[in-house]
Motif scaffolding. Structure first.
Motif, PDB file in Angstrom:
ATOM      1  N   TRP A  63      37.770  35.451  58.289  1.00  0.00           N
ATOM      2  CA  TRP A  63      38.896  36.131  57.641  1.00  0.00           C
ATOM      3  C   TRP A  63      38.429  37.115  56.574  1.00  0.00           C
ATOM      4  O   TRP A  63      39.010  38.179  56.408  1.00  0.00           O
ATOM      5  CB  TRP A  63      39.832  35.105  57.010  1.00  0.00           C
ATOM      6  N   PHE A  64      37.390  36.727  55.816  1.00  0.00           N
ATOM      7  CA  PHE A  64      36.920  37.543  54.692  1.00  0.00           C
ATOM      8  C   PHE A  64      35.402  37.730  54.806  1.00  0.00           C
ATOM      9  O   PHE A  64      34.623  37.102  54.076  1.00  0.00           O
ATOM     10  CB  PHE A  64      37.258  36.865  53.354  1.00  0.00           C
ATOM     11  N   ALA A  71      38.202  40.345  47.961  1.00  0.00           N
ATOM     12  CA  ALA A  71      38.876  40.958  46.818  1.00  0.00           C
ATOM     13  C   ALA A  71      40.252  41.491  47.186  1.00  0.00           C
ATOM     14  O   ALA A  71      41.187  41.443  46.377  1.00  0.00           O
ATOM     15  CB  ALA A  71      38.006  42.079  46.246  1.00  0.00           C
ATOM     16  N   ALA A  72      40.395  41.984  48.412  1.00  0.00           N
ATOM     17  CA  ALA A  72      41.644  42.619  48.842  1.00  0.00           C
ATOM     18  C   ALA A  72      42.619  41.653  49.500  1.00  0.00           C
ATOM     19  O   ALA A  72      43.733  42.048  49.854  1.00  0.00           O
ATOM     20  CB  ALA A  72      41.326  43.759  49.814  1.00  0.00           C
ATOM     21  N   ALA A  73      42.252  40.400  49.661  1.00  0.00           N
ATOM     22  CA  ALA A  73      43.084  39.458  50.415  1.00  0.00           C
ATOM     23  C   ALA A  73      44.401  39.163  49.700  1.00  0.00           C
ATOM     24  O   ALA A  73      44.415  38.938  48.484  1.00  0.00           O
ATOM     25  CB  ALA A  73      42.318  38.156  50.638  1.00  0.00           C
ATOM     26  N   PRO A  74      45.520  39.132  50.423  1.00  0.00           N
ATOM     27  CA  PRO A  74      46.786  38.675  49.826  1.00  0.00           C
ATOM     28  C   PRO A  74      46.648  37.214  49.412  1.00  0.00           C
ATOM     29  O   PRO A  74      45.996  36.422  50.107  1.00  0.00           O
ATOM     30  CB  PRO A  74      47.800  38.836  50.967  1.00  0.00           C
ATOM     31  N   GLU A  75      47.254  36.846  48.278  1.00  0.00           N
ATOM     32  CA  GLU A  75      47.074  35.487  47.769  1.00  0.00           C
ATOM     33  C   GLU A  75      47.537  34.438  48.776  1.00  0.00           C
ATOM     34  O   GLU A  75      46.903  33.389  48.921  1.00  0.00           O
ATOM     35  CB  GLU A  75      47.818  35.293  46.450  1.00  0.00           C
ATOM     36  N   ASN A  93      39.536  31.781  41.501  1.00  0.00           N
ATOM     37  CA  ASN A  93      38.412  32.320  40.725  1.00  0.00           C
ATOM     38  C   ASN A  93      37.451  33.106  41.608  1.00  0.00           C
ATOM     39  O   ASN A  93      36.839  34.077  41.160  1.00  0.00           O
ATOM     40  CB  ASN A  93      37.667  31.191  40.011  1.00  0.00           C
ATOM     41  N   MET A  94      37.312  32.687  42.869  1.00  0.00           N
ATOM     42  CA  MET A  94      36.458  33.439  43.782  1.00  0.00           C
ATOM     43  C   MET A  94      36.986  34.861  43.975  1.00  0.00           C
ATOM     44  O   MET A  94      36.210  35.823  43.994  1.00  0.00           O
ATOM     45  CB  MET A  94      36.355  32.714  45.130  1.00  0.00           C
ATOM     46  N   GLN A  95      38.292  34.982  44.132  1.00  0.00           N
ATOM     47  CA  GLN A  95      38.839  36.329  44.293  1.00  0.00           C
ATOM     48  C   GLN A  95      38.669  37.144  43.012  1.00  0.00           C
ATOM     49  O   GLN A  95      38.330  38.339  43.069  1.00  0.00           O
ATOM     50  CB  GLN A  95      40.312  36.273  44.684  1.00  0.00           C
ATOM     51  N   ARG A  99      36.536  40.680  42.772  1.00  0.00           N
ATOM     52  CA  ARG A  99      37.060  41.899  42.171  1.00  0.00           C
ATOM     53  C   ARG A  99      36.178  42.352  41.003  1.00  0.00           C
ATOM     54  O   ARG A  99      35.979  43.556  40.778  1.00  0.00           O
ATOM     55  CB  ARG A  99      38.501  41.680  41.721  1.00  0.00           C
ATOM     56  N   GLN A 100      35.658  41.394  40.254  1.00  0.00           N
ATOM     57  CA  GLN A 100      34.748  41.721  39.149  1.00  0.00           C
ATOM     58  C   GLN A 100      33.460  42.359  39.665  1.00  0.00           C
ATOM     59  O   GLN A 100      32.959  43.330  39.090  1.00  0.00           O
ATOM     60  CB  GLN A 100      34.436  40.432  38.372  1.00  0.00           C
ATOM     61  N   LEU A 101      32.938  41.827  40.762  1.00  0.00           N
ATOM     62  CA  LEU A 101      31.727  42.403  41.361  1.00  0.00           C
ATOM     63  C   LEU A 101      31.949  43.854  41.767  1.00  0.00           C
ATOM     64  O   LEU A 101      31.089  44.713  41.535  1.00  0.00           O
ATOM     65  CB  LEU A 101      31.306  41.577  42.583  1.00  0.00           C
TER      66      LEU A 101
END
Length: 369
Positions: A63-64, A71-75, A93-95, A99-101
């Motif tokens: 999926w990812f 980072a772009a995945a819908p919650e 937190n992984m998402q 996004r931070q990366l």
């Protein structure tokens, strides 16, 4: 605590890594040294057994497949991918980390444990695992397996429940860790701790490092690691109301903060909120649930007990006991209800927690994709 000399350290390194080369587990995240793969697997493996994680990991990668995809995945899809693993704050937190990366590191992973620890949701253990496995940095990855293995090998009697004990183990392991294969060393310790050196029924007599295990040689292996007991989870009583609207279910989405955040359940009412007297009868409870729905949601509802055992589910700090009721709506205006009606086909796509799976299973409800 025992301190090995240089010759013993070298002997241990050779013995352990030779065993790992021959007997190390073939796991999907070990087939390369990609930091994304290492990271996802390590987060999943927290609080979860390896065999349980494998299908989750493979689906997650399907999926990812990249940090950008995560980072772009819908919650909703993110939580669905994690459904059943529990501790949903981990995947949130992984998402945030993904996004931070992308935002702060141009999509590039820091290569040191100190740099990795600056990322959201990455603690000392995960930082050590990624740094050693993906970037060949000689950094210990101290988790439950490492505590157990090295407390027995070296007879370290520091209480592993205390945060400051980690430093003692990190220093002890750093002396023993080889500089040329630190990632394999950490993974070998993981495999050793989950096979020959388990918590309750170790098989040290057949362990490849038996002769280095001082606690075993002294006959007190099960005394290690030293760990004070955690307080018992607080008991909390709930009532779950399984109400249908035609073929749809009446469902609520948990608040965005707190336990089971944003996950979907049938209405769960804390018994304490029903304000029942100590001598309340079963009929009193049903009346209180009906009054609760009228007061909180302006819904008229008749409820009946379901003749099944209560569902129990234990979290880190709480143990829920949930009595199941069936409900029939007299009115169908959901304007004030904190949720909505969910079709059976939609339900299979929504993220629901393990405790809700238990509720449906106990009620004889089958969820089919």
């Amino acid at each position: 605590m025992i301190e090995w000399n240089a010759a013993t350290i070298k002997d241990f390194q050779t013995t352990l890594l030779n065993w790992y080369d021959q007997e190390g587990r073939d796991l999907p995240w070990r087939r390369d040294h990609d930091p994304y793969h290492v990271w996802v697997s390590e987060i999943m493996l927290q609080q979860t057994q390896v065999q349980t994680v494998i299908p989750y990991y493979e689906r997650f990668m399907d999926w990812f497949p990249t940090v950008a995809d995560l980072a772009a995945a819908p919650e909703e899809r993110l939580l669905k991918a994690w459904e059943g693993l529990g501790y949903y704050s981990r995947v949130r937190n992984m998402q945030r980390c993904a996004r931070q990366l992308l935002a702060d590191y141009d999509g590039q992973w820091p290569e040191t444990a100190a740099g990795l620890a600056e990322l959201t949701g990455i603690g000392p253990y995960t930082a050590g695992a990624i740094a050693s496995i993906a970037f060949n940095q000689p950094v210990p990855a101290v988790d439950g397996n490492a505590y157990r293995v090295f407390s027995r090998l070296l007879k370290i009697d520091a209480d592993v429940a205390k945060p400051q004990t980690r430093k003692i183990f990190e220093r002890a392991i750093a002396r023993i860790m080889p500089t040329d294969r630190p990632g394999d060393f950490n993974q070998a310790i993981m495999d050793l701790g989950s096979s020959y050196m388990t918590a309750r029924q170790p098989d040290t007599a057949h362990s490849p490092v038996k002769r280095f295990n001082q606690a075993y040689l002294d006959g007190d292996e099960l005394a290690y690691p030293v760990k004070t007991k955690k307080p018992r989870p607080k008991p909390v009583a709930y009532v779950a109301v399984l109400a249908r609207m035609g073929t749809d279910w009446l469902m609520t989405q948990r608040p965005s903060n707190g336990m089971l955040a944003n996950l979907w359940t049938v209405p769960l009412i804390p018994v304490a909120d029903l304000e029942l007297a100590d001598d309340a009868t079963a009929a009193d409870q049903l009346a209180a649930v009906t009054a609760y729905f009228k007061r909180e949601y302006r819904l008229k509802l008749t409820v009946q007990p379901l003749d099944v055992r209560p569902v129990t589910h234990t979290f880190t700090h709480q143990k829920w006991t949930i009595q199941l009721l069936t409900g029939q709506l007299v009115t169908s205006d959901l304007a004030y209800f904190a949720g909505r009606r969910i079709s059976e086909s939609e339900l299979t796509r929504l993220p629901i927690p393990k405790v809700q799976e238990k509720i449906f299973a106990r009620a004889g409800v089958s969820l089919k994709d």
